[in-house]
Write a protein that holds these residues in place. Sequence first.
Motif, PDB file in Angstrom:
ATOM      1  N   GLU A   1       0.830  -1.209   0.000  1.00 31.28           N
ATOM      2  CA  GLU A   1       0.000   0.000   0.000  1.00 31.28           C
ATOM      3  C   GLU A   1       0.865   1.259   0.000  1.00 31.28           C
ATOM      4  N   THR A   2       2.003   1.210   0.676  1.00 29.10           N
ATOM      5  CA  THR A   2       2.913   2.366   0.674  1.00 29.10           C
ATOM      6  C   THR A   2       3.480   2.580  -0.721  1.00 29.10           C
ATOM      7  N   ALA A   3       3.837   1.511  -1.404  1.00 30.65           N
ATOM      8  CA  ALA A   3       4.336   1.629  -2.783  1.00 30.65           C
ATOM      9  C   ALA A   3       3.279   2.263  -3.679  1.00 30.65           C
ATOM     10  N   LYS A   4       2.032   1.863  -3.515  1.00 36.57           N
ATOM     11  CA  LYS A   4       0.949   2.446  -4.316  1.00 36.57           C
ATOM     12  C   LYS A   4       0.806   3.939  -4.029  1.00 36.57           C
ATOM     13  N   ARG A   5       0.910   4.319  -2.755  1.00 34.67           N
ATOM     14  CA  ARG A   5       0.806   5.743  -2.395  1.00 34.67           C
ATOM     15  C   ARG A   5       1.946   6.542  -3.017  1.00 34.67           C
ATOM     16  N   LEU A   6       3.135   5.962  -3.012  1.00 37.00           N
ATOM     17  CA  LEU A   6       4.277   6.649  -3.613  1.00 37.00           C
ATOM     18  C   LEU A   6       4.045   6.855  -5.107  1.00 37.00           C
ATOM     19  N   GLU A   7       3.553   5.835  -5.782  1.00 35.28           N
ATOM     20  CA  GLU A   7       3.266   5.955  -7.219  1.00 35.28           C
ATOM     21  C   GLU A   7       2.196   7.011  -7.479  1.00 35.28           C
ATOM     22  N   ARG A   8       1.159   7.037  -6.652  1.00 38.18           N
ATOM     23  CA  ARG A   8       0.080   8.025  -6.844  1.00 38.18           C
ATOM     24  C   ARG A   8       0.565   9.451  -6.606  1.00 38.18           C
ATOM     25  N   ALA A   9       1.584   9.608  -5.780  1.00 31.10           N
ATOM     26  CA  ALA A   9       2.101  10.946  -5.463  1.00 31.10           C
ATOM     27  C   ALA A   9       3.019  11.490  -6.558  1.00 31.10           C
ATOM     28  N   ARG A  10       3.378  10.639  -7.508  1.00 33.82           N
ATOM     29  CA  ARG A  10       4.302  11.055  -8.565  1.00 33.82           C
ATOM     30  C   ARG A  10       3.832  12.344  -9.228  1.00 33.82           C
ATOM     31  N   GLY A  11       4.716  13.331  -9.242  1.00 28.17           N
ATOM     32  CA  GLY A  11       4.433  14.593  -9.891  1.00 28.17           C
ATOM     33  C   GLY A  11       3.558  15.542  -9.083  1.00 28.17           C
ATOM     34  N   ARG A  12       3.028  15.078  -7.966  1.00 25.01           N
ATOM     35  CA  ARG A  12       2.138  15.907  -7.160  1.00 25.01           C
ATOM     36  C   ARG A  12       2.744  16.289  -5.819  1.00 25.01           C
ATOM     37  N   ALA A  13       3.797  15.585  -5.415  1.00 31.51           N
ATOM     38  CA  ALA A  13       4.367  15.832  -4.083  1.00 31.51           C
ATOM     39  C   ALA A  13       5.837  15.434  -4.075  1.00 31.51           C
ATOM     40  N   ASN A  14       6.592  16.098  -3.231  1.00 30.23           N
ATOM     41  CA  ASN A  14       7.962  15.668  -2.989  1.00 30.23           C
ATOM     42  C   ASN A  14       7.892  14.449  -2.084  1.00 30.23           C
ATOM     43  N   LEU A  15       8.715  13.472  -2.325  1.00 34.10           N
ATOM     44  CA  LEU A  15       8.673  12.280  -1.492  1.00 34.10           C
ATOM     45  C   LEU A  15      10.045  11.638  -1.393  1.00 34.10           C
ATOM     46  N   GLU A  16      10.243  10.940  -0.286  1.00 29.34           N
ATOM     47  CA  GLU A  16      11.441  10.131  -0.084  1.00 29.34           C
ATOM     48  C   GLU A  16      11.084   9.057   0.935  1.00 29.34           C
ATOM     49  N   PHE A  17      11.408   7.816   0.605  1.00 28.74           N
ATOM     50  CA  PHE A  17      11.197   6.690   1.499  1.00 28.74           C
ATOM     51  C   PHE A  17      12.494   5.926   1.569  1.00 28.74           C
ATOM     52  N   TYR A  18      12.907   5.554   2.771  1.00 25.80           N
ATOM     53  CA  TYR A  18      14.064   4.682   2.913  1.00 25.80           C
ATOM     54  C   TYR A  18      13.908   3.840   4.159  1.00 25.80           C
ATOM     55  N   SER A  19      14.449   2.628   4.065  1.00 28.77           N
ATOM     56  CA  SER A  19      14.331   1.697   5.169  1.00 28.77           C
ATOM     57  C   SER A  19      15.444   0.662   5.055  1.00 28.77           C
ATOM     58  N   SER A  20      15.791   0.074   6.187  1.00 32.81           N
ATOM     59  CA  SER A  20      16.764  -1.009   6.176  1.00 32.81           C
ATOM     60  C   SER A  20      16.453  -1.991   7.285  1.00 32.81           C
ATOM     61  N   LEU A  21      16.926  -3.204   7.103  1.00 31.77           N
ATOM     62  CA  LEU A  21      16.794  -4.263   8.094  1.00 31.77           C
ATOM     63  C   LEU A  21      18.123  -4.997   8.152  1.00 31.77           C
ATOM     64  N   HIS A  22      18.683  -5.115   9.348  1.00 33.15           N
ATOM     65  CA  HIS A  22      19.945  -5.843   9.510  1.00 33.15           C
ATOM     66  C   HIS A  22      19.742  -6.930  10.542  1.00 33.15           C
ATOM     67  N   ILE A  23      20.123  -8.143  10.183  1.00 33.74           N
ATOM     68  CA  ILE A  23      20.060  -9.277  11.100  1.00 33.74           C
ATOM     69  C   ILE A  23      21.480  -9.805  11.274  1.00 33.74           C
ATOM     70  N   ASN A  24      21.959  -9.810  12.509  1.00 34.40           N
ATOM     71  CA  ASN A  24      23.293 -10.316  12.823  1.00 34.40           C
ATOM     72  C   ASN A  24      23.135 -11.645  13.535  1.00 34.40           C
ATOM     73  N   ALA A  25      23.576 -12.711  12.894  1.00 34.06           N
ATOM     74  CA  ALA A  25      23.401 -14.058  13.435  1.00 34.06           C
ATOM     75  C   ALA A  25      24.680 -14.612  14.062  1.00 34.06           C
ATOM     76  N   SER A  26      25.646 -13.765  14.315  1.00 30.32           N
ATOM     77  CA  SER A  26      26.902 -14.261  14.905  1.00 30.32           C
ATOM     78  C   SER A  26      26.819 -14.389  16.399  1.00 30.32           C
TER      79      SER A  26
END
Length: 93
Positions: free
Chosen positions: A68-93
């Motif tokens: 749903e967030t991806a869809k919102r980002l696509e709908r905002a194209r050309g109508r709003a400034n946007l930036e999304f970033y995220s990360s996930l780190h799993i350390n199994a040591s």
Amino acid sequence: MKTIWTVWADYGATGEGHTLMVWIGYAVDAAEAQYSFVEKFGELFAKFCRAEQGAVINEVTAVLLPAETAKRLERARGRANLEFYSSLHINAS
């Protein structure tokens, strides 16, 4: 003209950890989008990232970006400034 780009990386160099990263925002081309990704996540990941135009859902971004967030980002194209970033780190040591 700037359009929405998605840049992502799936990094797991040592086998003991795993990192997923995504950046979505406006850029003129893939190089500018990758530059924005590196600004958020660092030079180390520059050689591991891939860029594609649009708000992309794939094996990496699906973990970090609800559809749903991806869809919102696509709908905002050309109508709003946007930036999304995220990360996930799993350390199994």
